[in-house]
Design an enzyme around this catalytic site. Sequence first.
Site: not given
Ligand code: NAD
Length: 502
Positions: A292, A258, A471, A160
């Site tokens: 997020c 995060e 962070e 995102n």
């Molecule tokens: P996601 O969890 O699907 O993927 C995030 C990353 O993790 C990607 O690079 C993905 O390929 C990788 N990944 C997925 N499964 C994995 C596994 N089993 N092992 C290792 N890596 C793996 O999330 P998304 O859809 O890319 O992002 C959206 C989410 O991120 C939302 O829930 C959002 O709230 C959260 N987010 C949080 C913050 C924060 O600072 N708290 C900031 C931005 C986004």
Amino acid sequence: MNALLPTQFSSNITSLIGGKASSPSGHQLPVFYPATGQQIATLHEADADEVDQAVKAARRAFDTTDWARLPVEKRQELLLAIQAKIIAHADELARLECLNLGVSMRELRERHVKRAAYNFRFFAEYIGQTKGDVYDQTTGYRSVVVREPVGVAALIAPWNAPTALASMKVAACIAFGNTCVLKPSEQTPLALRCFVDLLHEAGVPDGVVNIVNGRGSVTGEALVNHPGVDRISFTGGTETGRRIMSQAGLRLKPCTLELGGKSANIVFASADLDRALDAALVSIYSNNGQQCLAGSRILLEKSIADDFIGRFVERAAKIRIGDPMLDETELGPLASSGHRDRVLSFADIAVGEGAELLTGGKAASLSGDLAGGYFVEPTAVFAKSNSSRVCQDEIFGPFAAFLTFDSYEEAIGMANDTQFGLVSYLWSDHLPTVEAASRDLKSGVVWVNTTMTRELRAPFGGYKDSGVGREGGEASEQFYTEIKTVTTPTRPITVKKIGISD
Ligand code: NAD
């Protein structure tokens, strides 16, 4: 379409290990431009072998070069050179991010890329001011506490805000002398691949920052489970975070997570309502609603609710949806067709739960090239209760849910009644209300009468299912360094003699 692509654009996205781009091979994944639905690139996935090479390259750079012991002035020079490089290539990075994410060029240039550059400046300045502790209360001894780089970090980023978020991880990681393997989301590899090239151009030695591209289930899992990884910094969904932490636990690897959010934006009647209205719109609809820290649950004091909602809906309906490459665009497409369908499904869920659909709730139809894009109208519903799914699930799109309250206790009770606890927004000019709510809200950040003001010196992260660890500033220093105590006598000592009896 091709006119949109930067001149250096390679449509084959590979990994980069030890300073060398991998040759295109392995499983292929399409990369789409969400504004048109066209495939613009092919990602070549890194398998477990390639991940192993990347971790080993990072290990070698850490163990066998002078990287980890670079004088602080040299490290600062390098971080500032990276900042300059990002600024010089801001348009290119923004364009690549736009092509992958569909967030408007203006927002990408003014927020994401600017922030990416600033992350390096911030840590350059931070490492010039770090300090250790000295204990001399034990007579005749001095104990000095020092921090040292940890080793190799796995940095896993979501789709995102790829460059803004991943650059924070990379800047902190290398500022404290570590090396890393970065894994972007498979949906958004374009700008980060270019970003890592720019780091090398700025002088980052080979092997210090490696990038592996691919799905979480393949590339991500191989990275998290690699025994050569010392730290894992993850930003993404809560369920993925749970899995990563359990895998990291088996290897006793510290991780920061995060994760998701469902943040309350509480507006009291005592607020500056014009400003609160502007902020409520920005908090939910910027970044195409995919953030997020979105203020996705808007809690209004009952006496102001009708007027506030009326004005909100009028403004939401006027948001300019369209081509994210154009500066006037305020809302671009969602990042993927699957995500668009999921976000739209919440309009049906809302109605099924008895919510009132106030505006939006449909795919936005555009013409020409944009007809195939993943556009969704800015949506708002009046929810029946805080326990409904539209108030509890992270929708992660341009989708606001309104609720009303009669009392302070009811507002705080609803705000905290969620599995998440990333941020809260609080609008009131009544000081006792502000003081009390700042204390009572269960979230890692409380933004009072402002929207999304990130202070990098301060820790950022979530309560409850929104995360583990923090962070920023000192929190990053603690995560990316090991702590060591060195104890030395301050005068000659007498050591008990053993083994001298005949
Ligand atoms: P996601 O969890 O699907 O993927 C995030 C990353 O993790 C990607 O690079 C993905 O390929 C990788 N990944 C997925 N499964 C994995 C596994 N089993 N092992 C290792 N890596 C793996 O999330 P998304 O859809 O890319 O992002 C959206 C989410 O991120 C939302 O829930 C959002 O709230 C959260 N987010 C949080 C913050 C924060 O600072 N708290 C900031 C931005 C986004």
